[in-house]
Structures are given as C-alpha cells and as structure tokens.
Design a protein around this motif. Structure first.
Motif, PDB file in Angstrom:
ATOM      1  N   ALA A  36       0.920  -1.474   0.113  1.00  0.00           N
ATOM      2  CA  ALA A  36      -0.117   0.171  -0.181  1.00  0.00           C
ATOM      3  C   ALA A  36       0.824   1.488   0.146  1.00  0.00           C
ATOM      4  O   ALA A  36       0.610   2.010  -1.069  1.00  0.00           O
ATOM      5  CB  ALA A  36      -1.212   0.007   1.294  1.00  0.00           C
ATOM      6  N   LEU A  37       1.807   0.897   0.622  1.00  0.00           N
ATOM      7  CA  LEU A  37       3.420   2.145   0.579  1.00  0.00           C
ATOM      8  C   LEU A  37       3.205   3.264  -0.890  1.00  0.00           C
ATOM      9  O   LEU A  37       3.251   4.194  -0.724  1.00  0.00           O
ATOM     10  CB  LEU A  37       4.034   1.731   1.438  1.00  0.00           C
ATOM     11  CG  LEU A  37       4.167   1.831   3.219  1.00  0.00           C
ATOM     12  CD1 LEU A  37       5.700   1.614   3.558  1.00  0.00           C
ATOM     13  CD2 LEU A  37       3.800   3.068   3.775  1.00  0.00           C
ATOM     14  N   PRO A  38       3.440   2.828  -1.828  1.00  0.00           N
ATOM     15  CA  PRO A  38       3.309   3.049  -2.996  1.00  0.00           C
ATOM     16  C   PRO A  38       2.794   4.173  -3.132  1.00  0.00           C
ATOM     17  O   PRO A  38       2.887   5.416  -3.666  1.00  0.00           O
ATOM     18  CB  PRO A  38       4.237   2.100  -4.186  1.00  0.00           C
ATOM     19  CG  PRO A  38       4.585   0.982  -3.354  1.00  0.00           C
ATOM     20  CD  PRO A  38       3.789   0.729  -1.856  1.00  0.00           C
ATOM     21  N   PHE A  39       1.290   3.405  -2.870  1.00  0.00           N
ATOM     22  CA  PHE A  39       0.363   4.653  -3.945  1.00  0.00           C
ATOM     23  C   PHE A  39      -0.110   5.350  -2.479  1.00  0.00           C
ATOM     24  O   PHE A  39      -0.727   6.394  -3.081  1.00  0.00           O
ATOM     25  CB  PHE A  39      -1.599   3.747  -3.850  1.00  0.00           C
ATOM     26  CG  PHE A  39      -0.234   2.408  -4.504  1.00  0.00           C
ATOM     27  CD1 PHE A  39      -0.836   2.789  -5.909  1.00  0.00           C
ATOM     28  CD2 PHE A  39      -0.132   1.380  -4.780  1.00  0.00           C
ATOM     29  CE1 PHE A  39      -0.638   1.774  -6.677  1.00  0.00           C
ATOM     30  CE2 PHE A  39       0.000   0.240  -5.476  1.00  0.00           C
ATOM     31  CZ  PHE A  39      -0.004   0.534  -6.645  1.00  0.00           C
ATOM     32  N   MET A  40       0.218   4.813  -1.434  1.00  0.00           N
ATOM     33  CA  MET A  40      -0.249   6.757   0.114  1.00  0.00           C
ATOM     34  C   MET A  40       0.564   7.127  -0.418  1.00  0.00           C
ATOM     35  O   MET A  40       0.200   8.136   0.126  1.00  0.00           O
ATOM     36  CB  MET A  40       0.629   5.454   1.340  1.00  0.00           C
ATOM     37  CG  MET A  40      -1.130   4.062   1.911  1.00  0.00           C
ATOM     38  SD  MET A  40      -0.741   3.178   3.028  1.00  0.00           S
ATOM     39  CE  MET A  40      -1.129   4.496   4.185  1.00  0.00           C
ATOM     40  N   GLU A  41       2.043   6.968  -0.538  1.00  0.00           N
ATOM     41  CA  GLU A  41       3.600   8.337  -0.331  1.00  0.00           C
ATOM     42  C   GLU A  41       2.895   8.840  -1.365  1.00  0.00           C
ATOM     43  O   GLU A  41       3.011  10.320  -1.269  1.00  0.00           O
ATOM     44  CB  GLU A  41       4.496   7.778  -0.960  1.00  0.00           C
ATOM     45  CG  GLU A  41       5.148   6.651   0.024  1.00  0.00           C
ATOM     46  CD  GLU A  41       6.353   5.792  -0.890  1.00  0.00           C
ATOM     47  OE1 GLU A  41       6.516   5.647  -1.457  1.00  0.00           O
ATOM     48  OE2 GLU A  41       7.619   5.388   0.385  1.00  0.00           O
ATOM     49  N   GLU A  42       2.426   8.748  -2.660  1.00  0.00           N
ATOM     50  CA  GLU A  42       1.448  10.033  -3.650  1.00  0.00           C
ATOM     51  C   GLU A  42       0.165  10.518  -3.393  1.00  0.00           C
ATOM     52  O   GLU A  42       0.337  11.659  -3.162  1.00  0.00           O
ATOM     53  CB  GLU A  42       1.143   9.331  -5.157  1.00  0.00           C
ATOM     54  CG  GLU A  42       1.395   9.420  -5.976  1.00  0.00           C
ATOM     55  CD  GLU A  42       0.442   9.319  -7.570  1.00  0.00           C
ATOM     56  OE1 GLU A  42       0.508  10.255  -8.586  1.00  0.00           O
ATOM     57  OE2 GLU A  42       1.401   8.166  -7.577  1.00  0.00           O
TER      58      GLU A  42
END
Length: 499
Positions: free
Chosen positions: A61-67
């Motif tokens: 989930a982190l790659p999408f949450m970062e953006e």
C-alpha cells in the motif's frame, strides 16, 4: 475464586472421579483433533490471519499512499510503525484483560477493534488521522499475539498442544502472503487508481467480521473457567472437545492447573531480585531482541519499496514481493518440523548466521550492481534466502523458547514483558528503516543490520539454554541450581515441552 461453592466444587469432583472409576489419571492420547477442536482452531486463528494481513498489507500500500498522502521518509516510518507501537501495548495489556474477562470474550472484543481500526485507516483523509487509527489497529494485533496462542494452548490436549498452537504462526505468515497477493492483484489491475491502497486495507474487515461471528459458536477456555471457579461449566466444555473418557480424566488436572494459575498471578517485578529469576528474565529479553534486530520486518513491511529501489517498477515489485510471502509460509512449515528434531541452540545459531550472511550480501550487491532488473532479481533472491533462515529457524525458536523458559511464578510477567520489548524493537526497526535508507542507502542499512546480528550470535552462544527434551519443571530446577552444563545440554526425554 467465584462461580461455585466449595460444596459444589467437591460434588463435581466426586462425580467425575466416580464416573472415571477412581481418581483421575493422565489422559490417553486421542489421536487427531476432533471436529469441535478443529472448528475452534480454525475460527480463533483468524486472529493470527488478521495479525499477518494487517502487518503485511502496508508493504504494497505504501507506494500508492506516498503519492496520495504526500508521505516523507519520516511520515512513512510513522504510518508504518504506529501499528507496531500500538501492538506493544496491546500485547502487554492483552494477557491481563484475558485473565480478567475471559479468552473468548476478549478475542471477540479484538475482532471489534480490528474492524474499527481497519475502517479508520481505510478512510483516513490524511496522516494526522491515519496514525491514531494505525495505533488502534496495533492494539488489536498485539492483543491477538498474546491471546490467541494462550487460548489455543488451553483448548488443546497436551499431546496436540504444539501442533495446534503452531497453526497460529502459520496463519500469521499466511495472512502476510494473502496481503502480498492482494496488493499485487489490485496494484497491477488498478494501478492508475490513486486510492487503490484504501481497497487493500479495507479488505481486512472481512476476516474481522468472520472472527466475531465465529467466536459466537466457540466455548470459553475450560482452564479460564476453572480459574474463576466455574468447574461444572469447565467440565461441560471439556466433554465437547475431548472424548468422554478423556474429559473425565482431564478434569482433575484442570482443577489443579487452576490453582497453579492463581499462584502464577502472584509474580511481580520484585521477584527479579532473586538472581536466578533475574537471569531467566534477561535471557528472555535477549531472545526477543535477537528475533527483531535481524531487521526481518524491514522486509515484511518495506519489501516492495526495497525491490523498487533495487530496480523493479512498482507493479513488478508488487508481484515479485509475493515470493517473500511464499517462502515465509514454506519456511515456517520446515521450522515447525525441525523443532522436534534439532536443539534450540544450534537451530537459532544457524538461523542467525544465515541471516547475517544474507544481509551482508544484500549490502554488497546493492552497492556493486547497477540499478536495474538484474539487481532487482539478485536482491529478491537474497531477501528470500534471508526469510528462509528467519522464518525457518529464528522465529519459531523465539516464540517456543519464550513459552518454555519462565518459571511458573513469573510466567505471565515474563511473557507480557518480553512481548512488549519485542514489539518495541519491531517499532524501532519499522520507524527508522525509511529514514536510514534515505540517509545511508539500502546497502548501508543492511550492513548495519548484519553488524548488529553478530552481537545476537554472541549472545546465543554465551547465554542461551537448551530446552529441548526437558520438562518445564526440570528447566526451572536447573536455573535454580545454576547448573550451566545441564542448561547447555538437551534433555534425555523424547517428549519436548512445548507448552
């Protein structure tokens, strides 16, 4: 104790003894678990599945949450580790709450906390809302880590205890694998959807609801019922999960264990003034720290980010990360098999040395190879190797030894305190990893984990006792005598104490 009068207590005991044809004797093995015990195990280990899913889902989930949320290295670490900080307190409080209110009731309460925490993080509009709900979710994760194994141990017969309790460990790594697969599917099919991470997180509501509904059909632990004086109800539960003959014979043992439970609650930190008890407590703390300073959860929480930095694209990293989940499940099977055949000390030593080598090689190849797909596959191969040693040796030995080494009087105190420390070290690793990689890179971070691992090997060699083949009472006596030679040797008994 409450629940029955002394007269009722004696009446029940006499009924059981008469029905059994005399004083209760040790129960004969029943073979495989009956249907009732299988159902109880399947339902309650949904808590382990939630534990695994909620700790693993952040990985993809982190790659999408970062953006979407504009995360920095600091807030990335904060979002990830808030759950771990909550888990430390959930583990510390979970055992005491389960002692007071009952195992079944508290597991049902955990299902509700899982549901609230999951909905909170799934709909959080910003980091300020996300972090508190991740903490709430952590309370449930930590509570599950403390309550579910105890519930399973108390529901299972002695000869099946190891087999039943270790299913929770399998459900944890299976939950992480499920999270990795879910992340890969959603991240690849709906990669253009900025809010796809919310769907990754919200899916955990399904097993949370299933856990709550399922526990409605599960009886309370007979040992806890006995501890509050409800002996007749405890006997009724035993008849559901044992053969009739075994239930009658086990009843006297449960009554005896209820008295032991009462004695165990008398333990306090003042008991650590006794040198041999303090030594055991510090060894337990050391075991907990050794399990976490390998940096295992940097891979379980940030595996997708590691593979992205190694050369994979986001979608490819999500898919490749499934390999980490698969090897964790397979290695756990191997570790459970090895526990009955290999000593704890050599198993933990081999696991620590294997992880050190894998970590050092990750550092070397991250530094030497140019960024690209080739480097990504090399790093993936090394993270898989690392997890094979970690999940196949270090993790199963850690939880088994923590259940074995503490004497009865400080068993609750020791397990609660070491679980708290384990989760706090986990929190430190989870919080610092993105900051460290931002400052010193992947290679420098993994070199640091490898260096710290050397101290873990030295600790195991110098202080770890050998518990295989020894009863809990035998271990307590050897620690009391300070017999270092006996503590280093495996026991002569073929049966290994796993409870």
């Amino acid at each position: 104790m409450t629940g029955t009068s002394d007269g009722e207590d004696m009446s029940t005991a006499n009924t059981v003894n008469t029905a059994a044809g005399g004083p209760a004797r040790a129960a004969r093995p029943e073979g495989k678990p009956n249907k009732a015990l299988k159902r109880i195990t399947a339902i309650s280990t949904l808590g382990g599945l939630l534990f695994g899913y909620d700790t693993g889902v952040i990985n993809g989930a982190l790659p999408f949450m970062e953006e979407d949320l504009g995360l920095t290295p600091f807030t990335t670490g904060l979002v990830t580790s808030a759950l771990l900080f909550g888990a430390a307190f959930g583990a510390l409080m979970g055992g005491r709450l389960a002692d007071r209110y009952g195992r079944r009731r508290m597991i049902m309460a955990l299902a509700g906390v899982f549901l609230i925490g999951t909905l909170g993080v799934s709909f959080a509009p910003n980091v300020e809302i996300m972090v508190p709900f991740r903490f709430v979710l952590g309370l449930a994760v930590g509570g599950a880590s403390a309550m579910v194994p105890v519930f399973l141990a108390e529901m299972s017969p002695a000869h099946l205890r190891g087999q039943v309790v270790t299913r929770n460990e399998l459900m944890i790594v299976s939950g992480q694998l499920l999270a990795f697969v879910t992340n890969a599917v959603l991240g690849n099919v709906w990669s253009d959807e900025l809010h796809i991470w919310r769907w990754m997180l919200v899916l955990a509501t399904l097993p949370a609801i299933a856990l709550w509904i399922g526990m409605l059909r599960v009886p309370e632990s007979p040992r806890w019922l006995a501890s509050i004086g409800s002996f007749e109800e405890a006997f009724e539960v035993l008849k559901k999960i044992r053969t009739a003959a075994t239930a009658r014979k086990e009843f006297d043992e449960v009554r005896h264990l209820a008295r032991e439970d009462y004695e165990s609650k008398k333990g306090s930190f003042r008991d650590l003034n006794v040198p041999w008890m303090r030594r055991i407590f510090l060894i337990g703390v050391g075991i907990a720290i050794c399990q976490q300073i390998t940096g295992v959860n940097s891979i379980m929480y940030y595996g997708t980010e590691i593979l992205k930095q190694s050369g994979f694209g986001t979608q490819a990293a999500l898919t490749a990360n499934i390999a980490n989940g698969v090897i964790s499940v397979l290695a756990t099977f191997v570790g459970i098999w090895l526990l009955g055949r290999v000593g704890r000390r050599p198993m933990l030593m081999v696991g620590q040395i294997g992880t050190i080598v894998a970590l050092a090689l990750i550092g070397v190849f991250s530094m030497m190879l140019p960024e690209g797909t080739a480097r990504g596959f090399v790093i993936l191969g090394l993270t898989v190797t690392f997890l094979a040693f970690q999940q196949g040796a270090i993790s199963p030995v850690t939880w088994l030894m923590l259940s074995e080494i503490f004497p009865l009087k400080i068993r609750g105190l020791g397990m609660g305190s070491t679980a708290f420390i384990l989760w706090m070290v986990n929190f430190a690793v989870g919080f610092s990893f993105p900051i460290l990689t931002g400052q010193i890179g992947i290679s420098g971070t993994f070199f640091m984990f490898a260096a710290v691992g050397i101290f873990a090997v030295l600790f195991v060699k110098a202080y770890l006792p050998e518990t295989r083949g020894k009863s809990l009472e035998e271990l307590e006596e050897q620690f009391h005598r300070g017999d270092i030679g006996a503590l280093r040797r495996p026991g002569t008994s073929e049966s290994v104490a796993t409870h």
